[in-house]
Structures are given as C-alpha cells and as structure tokens.
Design an enzyme around this catalytic site. Structure first.
Site, PDB file in Angstrom:
ATOM      1  N   CYS A   2      76.158  11.516  23.906  1.00 39.15           N
ATOM      2  CA  CYS A   2      76.159  10.234  24.197  1.00 39.15           C
ATOM      3  C   CYS A   2      76.456   9.679  25.842  1.00 39.15           C
ATOM      4  CB  CYS A   2      77.150   9.593  23.172  1.00 39.15           C
ATOM      5  SG  CYS A   2      77.165  10.534  21.543  1.00 39.15           S
ATOM      6  N   ILE A  49      73.452  13.827  16.489  1.00 40.60           N
ATOM      7  CA  ILE A  49      73.289  15.157  16.474  1.00 40.60           C
ATOM      8  C   ILE A  49      74.121  15.894  15.114  1.00 40.60           C
ATOM      9  CG2 ILE A  49      73.590  17.461  17.400  1.00 40.60           C
ATOM     10  CD1 ILE A  49      71.558  15.657  19.066  1.00 40.60           C
TER      11      ILE A  49
END
Length: 603
Positions: A2, A49
C-alpha cells in the site's frame, strides 16, 4: 502492499490528507481510508492482497485507542495472531495489519522484534499521544519524514509532502558530488532539503514535538566453520521455507525471471504459473531465451517484452517522477517495463534481490582471493605505488594498483562506483559537498572487526541494495499497483547466510559458492552457474547514436546544468564517449539522470 501518509500538527484536516494520499494513489488503487482527530491525520491507499473483503485501513484495537496505517506484508502473522488471541485480544479482520495493532498493545516498541516480513507502518497511540513509525530491517519498504516548525510529516514517498502547506520544497545541493559517485542518494537526508529517509531497521517515536530514533536491527556476521554439505542443506531448507511464506496471498503470485541463479532458484522452488522477463534486440543484453528455456523445462509460462531505445527514453521522465530521487542505475528503467508486463496478469511477484549481498555474489568479492598475493606485499610499498599511479588517467591495471594500495575504507564505496570523489568534485560548481568517505565511515566502524569481505557485503547492503535495487523495485512495481516480494531477504535465510565462512561464499572460480550448490539440485538448466546480468541495458551503445547523443547534449546545456555543473567538463565526457575515446556512459547517464529528475520536480 500500500501507500501511507500523514502528519501530526495543528488542526489536521482530511482535505490536506487526501491530497497527500492522492499523490501516491497508484500504490493502493483498490481503496482509501483516513483517520483524523485534533492532533493527527493518518491516510492509507490499499492494494488488497490478504483479506480482500475486510482488510481496509486504518485499523484499530478493541477500544480504538490505537490506530494504524501500514504498508507491507507480515509473513508470520498467522502465528502471531494465534498467540495474541490466546492472550485475550479480539480480532475483527483476518488481515496481517491487525496483528500489528494488538502486537503493539502487547510488546510496545519491541513489536518489530517479533515480525517476519517487509513493512513500513505508523501507529498513533491516543492515550500516549505518540506516533510510532518503523521500517523493516531490510529496507524493502520505504518511509520518509519531514519536520517543519510545528508539523511532522511522514509518507511512503516524498511526493506526498508536496501538497502539505507546511512543506518547503528546496534542493539539497550538498550531496550532488556524492550522488555522482554512488549513482543514487547515499545519505539519510534526501535531495529535498529537510526530508529524511527512515533507515532500515530503524523506528521513530514522535511525541510532544520531539522525535527519537532507535535502531532495532543491524546486520551481524558470525562466520562459523561447517562442512559444505551441511551448509548447502541449511540453505536449501531456509529458502524452501522462505518461498513458502512469501507465497502467502489471497491473489495469484507470479515472478520476475532473468537468466541468473537468484530468480531462477526462486522460480524453480515456487513454480508460479506465470513469469516475466524483458530484453533487447542486441543479444549481448538479452535474457529472454534463457528465461524461456527455464520456464519450458519447469512447465510454466514466461511472458517477455523487448524494449526499444525510443520507449525506454520516452518513459524515463515519468519513471524519475515515481522514483522521487535521481537513480542512475539503467536496470531500474528495465524494471519499469517488466513490472508493467507483470501487472497485466498478477498483483504479486517474487524477485531475487538480496542474494548477492547475503551470499557474496558480486565479482568484486573475488578480489579477496584473486588478489591475495598482492596484499602480501608490505602496506607501505603498496601505498607508495598507489600514490604514484593516482596521478595517471584511469586504466584497468593502474586502478588495481591504486585500490590495493589503500585501506578498503579509504576508497571502497561498493560495487558500482561511477565517479571518483576528486573528479565528481571537479565537475560540480558548489564545492560545499559531503565526501563518500564521510558517508561510509559509520559502516566501516561498525564492521571493523570483521573480514574485508564482510565489510564489502555490509557496504553493498546499505548503499547499493537498499538505496538502488530495492528502491527501484519498490517504485517500479508500486506505480503499477504491483507488490514485489524478496524471499532472499528473510529472517530465516539471513540466519544461515550471516554464518557462512569465506570458503562457502567465494573461491577463485566462482561467487555464491554454497548458494549455487544448493540451487544446482533444484534448477533444471545451467542457470545455477551463470553470471548474473539482472536485466542489463545497452545504454553504452545507445548514447553514441545521434538521437540520444543530441538529447543528452541539450540537457547538458540546459539552465540547471549550467548552474550546477562545469559545462566544459561534462560535455567533454559526452564527446569522448561518442568518439569512442573513453567508455563514459555511466558518468554521462548519472549526470543526465539528475538533470531530468530536477526538471521533473523543480522546473
């Protein structure tokens, strides 16, 4: 994986915070999240993810007194989660991020000691009114900070600061000559004055307007003597375990694949369905055929792309924007194309960074064996010869005599030095510069009790792996919303690698000796013994061609170039290379890279 950004200061507001996170939205294209109170603003951009449905950030503890924004992956999060649940902590998600929140409640500032992974995070403790930042021990994930008069900023990338009113954008000229030597920013302070990177294995506590930086990890080498068979088995076991952890995801995992041992070993262990390679029409620089051969033997797919000079140069300014800082490693641009290729299919890729530094893979390390005969000559004699040849132009044999007549710390800055200090100083106009020796001094002091081979490994780890290779991998993958994972940079692998004796690292014939033996049993072709190329680039030839030569010459005569560099000297470098008198392509590219980067951010 991120992007994070935030600040502590007067009257935080979400509008400013959103502008900061929007700047790095490509790092997390799946969602955004914010936390703002009367003291702090924390922002997050998410690339989903793990726990795709409930893993959005910020994430809180049970009573919401602790809040986190996090970039990275904690591979041992499931084990930690079980331990924390037994202690009575209540989880509301299945994401690894929440483990950090409850882990902070249990372990406080020693949280990082328990983590296996890659990470950069910011935790706000409402009760303590304290901001806690940390960056993983390998430096895989980036984290920067800037302290203004009454505001403290942090972010995954420097460009997130550009939209904050407390940030003043100013060029840091004092590291220009050092950059020309290292080809990347080698100092803690960046080219943006007042902006610092949090170094690998460091954590920062900000409270009551004051910051405190603590080191929780540094490389420790402890060479032990074991037979080669035992060493090889330990390497195999550690790599198999690491790859298993690095494949944990709720999305498909692919892999980059060059022709060398590192990525070939990882791919042979992981056997992902998809691998990705880039190359060029020039066969000297092309790795595609080798990669396809391995993929065919493993029964997996290999997707490849041949890069042209035109698209390479067209993409260059955009890549420099995403890099945040000038990075003159040509392979960093090749990574842009292989990352773009992979991002069309997968969200996660494996990559082979770290093997050369931990297992001694660079050819320069063989000097410790190949040149041992010369080192038996008394130092005063070698030093005298070094001083004598230092007055002559650079030449291969003379460079050897020059280097080996000095202490390692007096000349060695790592595997990829571009300029010598004296020449770099001669071409920059501002003479108030930090020397490379000043920059590397703390590392040499820390490892002065180790062998010169270990000192080389430590220098390459901190100044080349972290500042060049990992920086390039992070930026080039994240601009496509792609997560790169590096299984060689893992606690279990490190514990094996740090204890390797010299005979398991290098001999007269090879580097990474023990690693190659371990890989030989897994890789189904000759890649285990092949010299690493690492997506090489034919820049040496391209710069001699008229179109790129003229493009660089225009840049060398630009306003900022005339202000910062000795125009006559840098143009001479270009002309000498064009005419084939000297191979100056690395020096030319380092200068050109800086000019393009400056024009992107300051013009």
């Amino acid at each position: 994986m991120c992007g994070i950004a935030g600040y502590v200061g007067k009257k935080p507001n979400q509008e400013i915070l959103k502008k900061m996170t929007d700047r790095i939205a490509y790092r997390g294209p799946d969602s955004e999240g914010f936390y703002v109170d009367n003291q702090v603003a924390l922002g997050h951009r998410r690339l989903a993810i793990i726990d795709l449905s409930t893993g959005g950030q910020p994430i809180y503890n049970e009573d919401k007194s602790v809040v986190i924004v996090f970039n990275g992956e904690i591979y041992n999060y499931q084990e930690l989660r079980e331990e924390l649940i037994k202690d009575g902590h209540v989880f509301t998600t299945s994401t690894d991020t929440e483990v950090l929140v409850h882990g902070y409640e249990k372990w406080g500032h020693t949280l990082t000691k328990h983590l296996r992974g890659m990470y950069a995070f910011a935790i706000w403790d409402k009760n303590e009114k304290e901001l806690y930042l940390a960056r993983d021990e390998w430096g895989i994930k980036p984290l920067y900070y800037y302290q203004g008069e009454d505001t403290f900023l942090f972010a995954s990338e420097i460009k997130a600061f550009l939209d904050h009113p407390a940030f003043t954008k100013k060029l840091n000229k004092e590291i220009l000559s050092a950059y020309l030597c290292f080809n990347a920013t080698p100092t803690e302070e960046t080219f943006f004055k007042g902006v610092y990177r949090l170094e690998p294995g460091m954590q920062l506590i900000y409270k009551d307007g004051e910051k405190q930086i603590e080191k929780f990890f540094s490389l420790q080498f402890e060479e032990t003597k074991e037979d080669m068979e035992t060493i090889v088995e330990k390497i195999k076991k550690a790599l198999e375990n690491s790859v298993k952890y690095h494949e944990i995801a709720d999305v498909e995992v692919g892999s980059f694949l060059s022709s060398g041992i590192d990525s070939s070993y990882l791919v042979s262990l992981a056997r992902p369905d998809k691998t990705y390679t880039v190359g060029y029409d020039n066969p000297v620089y092309d790795e595609i055929s080798y990669a396809k051969d391995l993929a065919d033997k493993l029964g997996i797919q290999n997707y490849s792309k041949k890069i042209t000079k035109e698209e390479y140069m067209e993409a260059f300014p955009n890549i420099m924007y995403h890099m945040d800082e000038p990075l003159a490693d040509p392979s960093a641009i090749a990574l842009y194309f292989v990352a773009g290729l992979a991002s069309q299919d997968v969200k996660v890729v494996l990559s082979g960074e770290g093997a050369d530094e931990l297992f001694a893979g660079y050819n320069s390390y063989k000097e410790e064996v190949d040149q041992s005969w010369y080192m038996k000559i008394p130092y005063p004699i070698r030093h005298l010869l070094s001083k004598m040849v230092s007055h002559f132009p650079e030449a291969r044999g003379l460079n050897f005599i020059y280097r080996r007549g000095l202490k390692l710390k007096d000349y060695h800055i790592g595997l990829g030095r571009v300029f010598k200090d004296k020449e770099a100083m001669s071409i920059v106009k501002d003479k108030n510069q930090i020397s490379t020796k000043e920059i590397t001094a703390s590392i040499y002091k820390e490892y002065e009790g180790n062998s010169t081979l270990v000192q080389r490994q430590a220098i390459d780890f901190y100044f080349w792996l972290v500042r060049d290779f990992l920086h390039a991998v992070d930026r080039n993958t994240m601009m496509f919303g792609l997560e790169a994972r590096t299984p060689f940079l893992d606690k279990e692998v490190y514990e094996v690698a740090r204890k390797l004796p010299t005979y398991a690292k290098i001999d007269k014939n090879t580097t990474k000796k023990a690693l190659r033996l371990a890989a030989k049993d897994v890789i189904p072709n000759e890649a285990y013994k092949k010299k690493k190329l690492g997506f090489p680039v034919p820049l040496r030839e391209w710069i001699k061609e008229e179109d790129l030569y003229h493009k660089i010459k225009i840049a060398f005569n630009s306003e900022i170039s005339l202000e910062l560099f000795d125009n006559k000297k840098i143009v001479t470098l270009l002309e000498e290379h064009k005419k084939g008198k000297k191979d100056n392509y690395k020096k030319i590219w380092a200068i050109y890279t800086f000019i393009v980067w400056y024009q992107v951010f300051f013009s």
